[in-house]
Design a protein around this motif. Structure first.
Motif, PDB file in Angstrom:
ATOM      1  N   GLN A 221       0.808  -1.214   0.000  1.00  0.00           N
ATOM      2  CA  GLN A 221       0.000   0.000   0.000  1.00  0.00           C
ATOM      3  C   GLN A 221       0.844   1.269   0.000  1.00  0.00           C
ATOM      4  OE1 GLN A 221      -2.557  -1.065   3.516  1.00  0.00           O
ATOM      5  NE2 GLN A 221      -4.169  -0.299   2.196  1.00  0.00           N
ATOM      6  N   VAL A 222       2.045   1.208   0.578  1.00  0.00           N
ATOM      7  CA  VAL A 222       2.782   2.452   0.834  1.00  0.00           C
ATOM      8  C   VAL A 222       4.049   2.620  -0.002  1.00  0.00           C
ATOM      9  CG1 VAL A 222       1.928   2.536   3.205  1.00  0.00           C
ATOM     10  CG2 VAL A 222       4.120   1.450   2.756  1.00  0.00           C
ATOM     11  N   ALA A 223       4.690   1.528  -0.410  1.00  0.00           N
ATOM     12  CA  ALA A 223       6.057   1.625  -0.909  1.00  0.00           C
ATOM     13  C   ALA A 223       6.143   1.830  -2.417  1.00  0.00           C
ATOM     14  CB  ALA A 223       6.848   0.376  -0.521  1.00  0.00           C
ATOM     15  N   ASP A 224       7.204   2.518  -2.823  1.00  0.00           N
ATOM     16  CA  ASP A 224       7.580   2.601  -4.240  1.00  0.00           C
ATOM     17  C   ASP A 224       8.578   1.495  -4.580  1.00  0.00           C
ATOM     18  OD1 ASP A 224       6.150   5.122  -4.828  1.00  0.00           O
ATOM     19  OD2 ASP A 224       7.583   5.958  -3.400  1.00  0.00           O
ATOM     20  N   ASP A 225       9.588   1.343  -3.721  1.00  0.00           N
ATOM     21  CA  ASP A 225      10.589   0.287  -3.874  1.00  0.00           C
ATOM     22  C   ASP A 225      10.622  -0.540  -2.597  1.00  0.00           C
ATOM     23  OD1 ASP A 225      11.392   1.113  -6.421  1.00  0.00           O
ATOM     24  OD2 ASP A 225      12.781   2.581  -5.572  1.00  0.00           O
ATOM     25  N   VAL A 226      11.098  -1.784  -2.720  1.00  0.00           N
ATOM     26  CA  VAL A 226      11.102  -2.711  -1.589  1.00  0.00           C
ATOM     27  C   VAL A 226      12.479  -3.348  -1.457  1.00  0.00           C
ATOM     28  CG1 VAL A 226      10.084  -4.804  -0.591  1.00  0.00           C
ATOM     29  CG2 VAL A 226       8.641  -3.207  -1.876  1.00  0.00           C
ATOM     30  N   THR A 227      12.951  -3.410  -0.212  1.00  0.00           N
ATOM     31  CA  THR A 227      14.145  -4.172   0.128  1.00  0.00           C
ATOM     32  C   THR A 227      13.730  -5.291   1.064  1.00  0.00           C
ATOM     33  OG1 THR A 227      15.700  -2.323  -0.137  1.00  0.00           O
ATOM     34  CG2 THR A 227      16.377  -4.121   1.312  1.00  0.00           C
ATOM     35  N   VAL A 228      13.997  -6.534   0.669  1.00  0.00           N
ATOM     36  CA  VAL A 228      13.642  -7.702   1.481  1.00  0.00           C
ATOM     37  C   VAL A 228      14.894  -8.169   2.217  1.00  0.00           C
ATOM     38  CG1 VAL A 228      12.671 -10.031   1.491  1.00  0.00           C
ATOM     39  CG2 VAL A 228      11.891  -8.354  -0.207  1.00  0.00           C
ATOM     40  N   LEU A 229      14.787  -8.253   3.547  1.00  0.00           N
ATOM     41  CA  LEU A 229      15.913  -8.685   4.374  1.00  0.00           C
ATOM     42  C   LEU A 229      15.631 -10.053   4.983  1.00  0.00           C
ATOM     43  CD1 LEU A 229      16.945  -5.488   6.398  1.00  0.00           C
ATOM     44  CD2 LEU A 229      18.078  -6.461   4.404  1.00  0.00           C
ATOM     45  N   HIS A 230      16.677 -10.853   5.107  1.00  0.00           N
ATOM     46  CA  HIS A 230      16.579 -12.155   5.766  1.00  0.00           C
ATOM     47  C   HIS A 230      17.916 -12.439   6.445  1.00  0.00           C
ATOM     48  CE1 HIS A 230      15.374 -16.172   6.722  1.00  0.00           C
ATOM     49  NE2 HIS A 230      16.230 -16.752   5.897  1.00  0.00           N
ATOM     50  N   ASP A 231      17.890 -12.655   7.751  1.00  0.00           N
ATOM     51  CA  ASP A 231      19.105 -12.917   8.529  1.00  0.00           C
ATOM     52  C   ASP A 231      20.161 -11.839   8.309  1.00  0.00           C
ATOM     53  OD1 ASP A 231      18.062 -15.198   9.655  1.00  0.00           O
ATOM     54  OD2 ASP A 231      18.919 -16.542   8.153  1.00  0.00           O
ATOM     55  N   GLY A 232      19.715 -10.579   8.258  1.00  0.00           N
ATOM     56  CA  GLY A 232      20.654  -9.472   8.150  1.00  0.00           C
ATOM     57  C   GLY A 232      21.224  -9.239   6.774  1.00  0.00           C
ATOM     58  N   GLU A 233      20.712  -9.931   5.753  1.00  0.00           N
ATOM     59  CA  GLU A 233      21.201  -9.771   4.390  1.00  0.00           C
ATOM     60  C   GLU A 233      20.078  -9.335   3.465  1.00  0.00           C
ATOM     61  OE1 GLU A 233      24.439 -12.535   2.838  1.00  0.00           O
ATOM     62  OE2 GLU A 233      23.411 -13.827   4.283  1.00  0.00           O
ATOM     63  N   VAL A 234      20.428  -8.562   2.452  1.00  0.00           N
ATOM     64  CA  VAL A 234      19.463  -8.202   1.416  1.00  0.00           C
ATOM     65  C   VAL A 234      19.298  -9.392   0.487  1.00  0.00           C
ATOM     66  CG1 VAL A 234      18.994  -6.692  -0.542  1.00  0.00           C
ATOM     67  CG2 VAL A 234      20.028  -5.748   1.528  1.00  0.00           C
ATOM     68  N   VAL A 235      18.058  -9.897   0.359  1.00  0.00           N
ATOM     69  CA  VAL A 235      17.816 -11.018  -0.555  1.00  0.00           C
ATOM     70  C   VAL A 235      17.135 -10.560  -1.842  1.00  0.00           C
ATOM     71  CG1 VAL A 235      17.717 -12.725   1.284  1.00  0.00           C
ATOM     72  CG2 VAL A 235      15.612 -11.609   0.541  1.00  0.00           C
ATOM     73  N   GLU A 236      16.507  -9.380  -1.803  1.00  0.00           N
ATOM     74  CA  GLU A 236      15.847  -8.891  -3.016  1.00  0.00           C
ATOM     75  C   GLU A 236      15.600  -7.394  -2.886  1.00  0.00           C
ATOM     76  OE1 GLU A 236      12.234 -10.258  -6.038  1.00  0.00           O
ATOM     77  OE2 GLU A 236      12.851 -11.501  -4.349  1.00  0.00           O
ATOM     78  N   GLN A 237      15.841  -6.682  -3.973  1.00  0.00           N
ATOM     79  CA  GLN A 237      15.541  -5.251  -4.073  1.00  0.00           C
ATOM     80  C   GLN A 237      14.906  -4.996  -5.424  1.00  0.00           C
ATOM     81  OE1 GLN A 237      19.489  -3.559  -3.167  1.00  0.00           O
ATOM     82  NE2 GLN A 237      18.612  -2.649  -1.316  1.00  0.00           N
ATOM     83  N   ALA A 238      13.704  -4.406  -5.422  1.00  0.00           N
ATOM     84  CA  ALA A 238      12.992  -4.163  -6.676  1.00  0.00           C
ATOM     85  C   ALA A 238      11.871  -3.182  -6.422  1.00  0.00           C
ATOM     86  CB  ALA A 238      12.438  -5.474  -7.250  1.00  0.00           C
ATOM     87  N   THR A 239      11.197  -2.763  -7.486  1.00  0.00           N
ATOM     88  CA  THR A 239      10.001  -1.948  -7.320  1.00  0.00           C
ATOM     89  C   THR A 239       8.920  -2.807  -6.678  1.00  0.00           C
ATOM     90  OG1 THR A 239       9.054  -2.533  -9.470  1.00  0.00           O
ATOM     91  CG2 THR A 239      10.585  -0.653  -9.401  1.00  0.00           C
ATOM     92  N   VAL A 240       7.947  -2.139  -6.081  1.00  0.00           N
ATOM     93  CA  VAL A 240       6.927  -2.880  -5.345  1.00  0.00           C
ATOM     94  C   VAL A 240       6.128  -3.805  -6.266  1.00  0.00           C
ATOM     95  CG1 VAL A 240       5.172  -1.045  -5.533  1.00  0.00           C
ATOM     96  CG2 VAL A 240       5.103  -2.647  -3.609  1.00  0.00           C
ATOM     97  N   LEU A 241       5.840  -3.361  -7.501  1.00  0.00           N
ATOM     98  CA  LEU A 241       5.086  -4.215  -8.424  1.00  0.00           C
ATOM     99  C   LEU A 241       5.899  -5.434  -8.846  1.00  0.00           C
ATOM    100  CD1 LEU A 241       3.204  -1.680 -10.732  1.00  0.00           C
ATOM    101  CD2 LEU A 241       2.238  -3.152  -8.954  1.00  0.00           C
TER     102      LEU A 241
END
Length: 536
Positions: A221-241
Motif C-alpha cells: 500500500q505504501v512503498a515505491d521500492d522494496v528491500t527484502v531482508l533475511h538474517d541481516g542480508e538483502v535477498v531482493e531489491q525491486a520496485t513494489v510491483l
C-alpha cells in the motif's frame, strides 16, 4: 524526485564479535517510500537504527557508510559524534515507532511533547511553538485538536496516539521519516487511515520515508521500492510491483504466500445439529469514569447476544474500542457484567458462586495478544504451563505435572526441552505456543483467543493458525476468535459477529457475511483490508 536523501553502502553491524547485519546497501530518494520487509530477527530495525545513528546496543560496532544528504549539509551518520547526531535526530530525521504507548511520555501533555523537538532544533517563541503544535495535530487529523493540546497519552486511542507520534516526527519538517512497524497493532480501518495520512503528508512535505514492516500487504500500500531482508542480508531489491508480480527469491515468495487474503477458504463445516456450547444474551458491561464534570458511565458493551456451537469458531471483529476484549473479560470473570446471561452448556456462569464458579470457569481458556507480557519473565516455561495444573489440581504430584507439561508442549509442537527455558529465550511464535499450551492445561471446552496472532509475523501467524485448526480438529475445541484482521477472521471462522461501539452490527455465518455484507460498517471494514496486489 531523484535526489538521494539517505545513501547506505556496505553497512555492517557486529555485536559481541558476531556480525548481525551483513553488507546492506540501499538508497532512499526525495518523495519516495522505501519499504523494508522481513520476519522478526531479519535485521530490519537493526539496519535502519544503525544507518541513522540511533543504535545503542552494548558492544555494537557499526561499519560502512550512511550519508544523509538534503537541503542542509551532507552528514556521515556512521561514526558521527553524539553532538552531530543530536542535531540530526528529530531535526532532519523523524521517527515513528511501533508502540506509541511506550514511545510517548505519560507525564507530559501532547503540546509539550510536540514542542520539545521544536525548542531543541528551531528555538521558537512559546506562542509560535503552540501554534505549530496545533497545526500539526490538525494536519494528522486528530479530532478537536485545540482541546487535545492539554491531553495526556492515556486519554487517546491507539490510533490517535500514533497520529500524535507522526506529528512529533514531522515537527521540524524532516528530510527523512522512519516508520518502524507503525500500524502493526492497529485495526484495519485505523491502519488504512495512518497509511493514507503518511502518504498525504509525504506528498505535501516532500519527505522521504523508510517504512519497516513484516506485512507485505501494508508494504504494497505504501512503498515505491522494496528491500527484502533475511538474517541481516538483502535477498531482493525491486520496485513494489516487481516484488509482488515477479518475486525472484524463494524467501520473498514465502512471505507473499503466508499473507492471509480475503477470499480464502474457511474452516471445515460443523454439523448442522451441533449443540450450542455458549449462549450469551443481552450482555451489558459499563464502567464509571471520572471526568472534570463529574462521574460518567461508559457503555463498553450493550445488549449483546450470540451463541457458539460446539466445535465451531465465532469470529468477533471490530475496531479498537468496539468492546471485543471487554466481552472476553466478561466471559472469563475478569470484569462483572452489569446485565445479561452467559450460559455454558446450559449453566448460567454469572449465577454460579465460589468453588462451583471456579470449576465452571476452568472450562473457558484465554490466550492474550502479547505472549511476552502474559508470561512471567522470571518463571521457566514449565512453571508457567504447570501453574493451572497446580491451582486446579489437574495433575497428581510432581511426576504427574512433568508428564502433563511435556504432553502439552508436544501438543503445541514444542520439544519437552523447552520446559526449562524462560520466555526471553523463545521467539514470538514459540511464546504464543506456550500461551496456548497453558490455556489447554485447563482442558477447556471453549478457548478465547484475544488478538492472539495480531503481533506475529505473517509466516509465524500462518503457523499458529494451522496449529489452532489442528487442535480444534483433534480435540474438538470451540473457539471465540477476537481479531481486527478480516482475512484471518474469514480463514478461521464459521460465524462472524461484527461489533461497533459495544453493540452488534452484523451477526451471520462467515460465508454469507463475506459474500454479501449487509451493513455499511462491515463493508467499510472489508474495504480497508490491504489489496492482494498494490494499486497502481
Amino acid at each position: 524526485m531523484n535526489t538521494p536523501v539517505l545513501t547506505v553502502e556496505d553497512l555492517r553491524v557486529r555485536i559481541a564479535g558476531r556480525e548481525i547485519v551483513h553488507g546492506v546497501s540501499l538508497t532512499v530518494r526525495r518523495e519516495q517510500v522505501l519499504g523494508i520487509v522481513g520476519e522478526s530477527g531479519s535485521g530490519k530495525s537493526m539496519t535502519v537504527l544503525a544507518a541513522t545513528g540511533l543504535l545503542d546496543a552494548p558492544g555494537a560496532v557499526t561499519t560502512g557508510s550512511s550519508v544523509l544528504a538534503g537541503e542542509a549539509d551532507s552528514v556521515q551518520l556512521v561514526g558521527a559524534a553524539p553532538r552531530t547526531l543530536r542535531g540530526v535526530h528529530g531535526g532532519r530525521i523523524g521517527f515513528v515507532f511501533q508502540d506509541p504507548g511506550t514511545s510517548l511520555n505519560p507525564l507530559l501533555t501532547l503540546e509539550r511533547q510536540i514542542t520539545e523537538s521544536l525548542e531543541a532544533h528551531r528555538h521558537p517563541t512559546r506562542r509560535e511553538a503552540r501554534a505549530r503544535a496545533l497545526h500539526l495535530l490538525e494536519a494528522v487529523g486528530l479530532p478537536n485538536a485545540e482541546d487535545r493540546l492539554q491531553s495526556y497519552p492515556h486519554q487517546l486511542s491507539g490510533g490517535q496516539r500514533q497520529r500524535v507520534m507522526i506529528a512529533i516526527a514531522l515537527a521540524c519538517d524532516p528530510e527523512l521519516l522512519v516508520a518502524d512497524e507503525p500500524t502493526t497493532s492497529l485495526d484495519v480501518t485505523t491502519q488504512a487511515q495512518i497509511v493514507d495520512l503518511v502518504g498525504g503528508l509525504q506528498r505535501d512535505f516532500g519527505t522521504a520515508v523508510v517504512w519497516i514492516s513484516h506485512d507485505l500487504g501494508v508494504i504494497g500500500q505504501v512503498a515505491d521500492d522494496v528491500t527484502v531482508l533475511h538474517d541481516g542480508e538483502v535477498v531482493e531489491q525491486a520496485t513494489v510491483l516487481d516484488v509482488f508480480d515477479h518475486p525472484q527469491q524463494p524467501y520473498t515468495r514465502r512471505l507473499l504466500d503466508a499473507r492471509p487474503l480475503i477470499g480464502s477458504d474457511g474452516p471445515p463445516p460443523v454439523p448442522d445439529d451441533a449443540a450450542v456450547l455458549l449462549e450469551v444474551t443481552d450482555l451489558a458491561v459499563r464502567f464509571p469514569v471520572s471526568t472534570p464534570r463529574g462521574t460518567s458511565t461508559v457503555h463498553a458493551v450493550e445488549d449483546l447476544s450470540f451463541r457458539i456451537r460446539r466445535g465451531s469458531t465465532l469470529g468477533l471483529v471490530g475496531e479498537s474500542g468496539s468492546g471485543k476484549s471487554t466481552v472476553a473479560a466478561a466471559l472469563t470473570g475478569l470484569v462483572r457484567p452489569h446485565a445479561g446471561h452467559v450460559e455454558l452448556d446450559g449453566v448460567d456462569v454469572l449465577a454460579v458462586k465460589s468453588r462451583a464458579e471456579r470449576s465452571l470457569r476452568r472450562r473457558i481458556g484465554l490466550v492474550l495478544q502479547d505472549p511476552f507480557a502474559s508470561l512471567n519473565p522470571r518463571m521457566p516455561i514449565a512453571a508457567s504451563v504447570g501453574e493451572p495444573l497446580v491451582v486446579h489440581g489437574l495433575a497428581k504430584g510432581k511426576a504427574g505435572r512433568r508428564a502433563r507439561i511435556a504432553e502439552l508442549l508436544d501438543l503445541v509442537g514444542l520439544p519437552s526441552a523447552f520446559a526449562t527455558r524462560y520466555p526471553h529465550e523463545l521467539s514470538g511464535g514459540q511464546r504464543q505456543r506456550v500461551s496456548i499450551a497453558r490455556a489447554l492445561a485447563l482442558e477447556p471446552d471453549l478457548m478465547i483467543l484475544d488478538e492472539s496472532t495480531a503481533s506475529l509475523d505473517v509466516s509465524v501467524q500462518a503457523q499458529v493458525l494451522e496449529l489452532l485448526a489442528d487442535l480444534q480438529h483433534r480435540l474438538g475445541l470451540t473457539f471465540l476468535f477476537i481479531g481486527h484482521d478480516l482475512a484471518v477472521i474469514q480463514q478461521v471462522s464459521h460465524d462472524v459477529l461484527v461489533m461497533r461501539a459495544g453493540r452488534s452490527v452484523e451477526y451471520r455465518p462467515a460465508a454469507d457475511l463475506f459474500a454479501e455484507p449487509r451493513e455499511e460498517y462491515t463493508r467499510a471494514l472489508l474495504a480497508a483490508v490491504p489489496p492482494t496486489r498494490p494499486r497502481v
